[in-house]
Design a protein around this motif. Sequence first.
Motif: not given
Length: 367
Positions: A71, A249, A318, A321, A325, A331-332, A335-336, A338-339
């Motif tokens: 990753y 998270w 980061k 991840r 994962l 992953e989607s 990603d959401e 994390q953002q």
Amino acid sequence: MPSITVVPLTPGLMSLTDYKSDDESDALSDFSLSVASSVTSYDASMRSASPAPSNYSVTSSIRAQSYRHEYGRGLNNYSEVYRLPADDEEFERLDKQHHMFKFIMGKYPPPLPEVLKDDIPGETKACLDLGCGSGSWILECARDFPHCQAVAVDLVPMQATNIPPNCRSEVDDINLGMQHFYGDFNVVHARLISSGIRDYHGLIEQVVQVLRPGGLVDFLEFDFRCYDENHRPIFSKPGVMEGPWLPRWMSLLNMAVRQRGGSPDASNMLYAWFMQNPAYEDIVYREIWLPTAAIYPPGHPDYWIGKVMGEDIQAFLKSGRPLLLGSGLQESLVDELQQRAHTEVEEARIVTFCRVESVYARKRVQL
């Protein structure tokens, strides 16, 4: 400087599991990770021989053997338990984090200079750093006490190019045991290694054997949780995509570590485990609440800590991840999360804290 609270806890202190919400308990049972089938048995042949043959010259072949890439990050190639990165980007984060901890807690626990003093004829003092990471702590210790032997242990060889002559790097998985270190060290240090330790209580028991009489142990951990302004844990409702996002998270990361076999909540039990072991004395517990973002205005005594912690959390988002994962999360979704967590920390509108717990203690001279 942020306040450090030395709390007179008892061995029966309440741990995080004592006040988990029903939602959190459901989340723990519902969070299914495809990990167990991927965990491989440990290969004892990867362990460094100790002491002399364990010196490493970090050649390209050793580097290639120690790492694998997943990753987009470099991870250790030996342990399926510890899945945070061990690459240059992570080491840069850990170096900055080291400077923050020095500012908050001081360079060393107060007894360390006395313990490492060159005062016993015929005995060379020695210091062991378990899970040394970037090597910031052990390298400083080796330079400050040049008469001592310093040993850095991790799942990958230390990457520093200016290692002092009294310091060596060993590649080892301490989950395999530390019998080869018994009776060799005056100081044992570990910082933020719980995610890679299968049996943290057992590790504390083994350190008794590693330490010489009168030796010092210094451990620091956090529990992969976020807390509110009243220092209560923030739990996320399972199956509901809502904020606050950093606590959500972090909670997923906590569960992923646990499913991998690590000990994410070890920090909550550190003091009790040391108190319950009759081999330790002069036990000191320190609890530090660190803001996860720059929530204080410039000029506030904790402004710098909030700023540095915010940067550390951004980098940690980061770093987490590969673990998330690799645990089967889409992953989607990662990603959401994390953002959203990144934006939450960057805007610093929500007040949350991380809880860091530290214990240092001496091994009794007479057991």
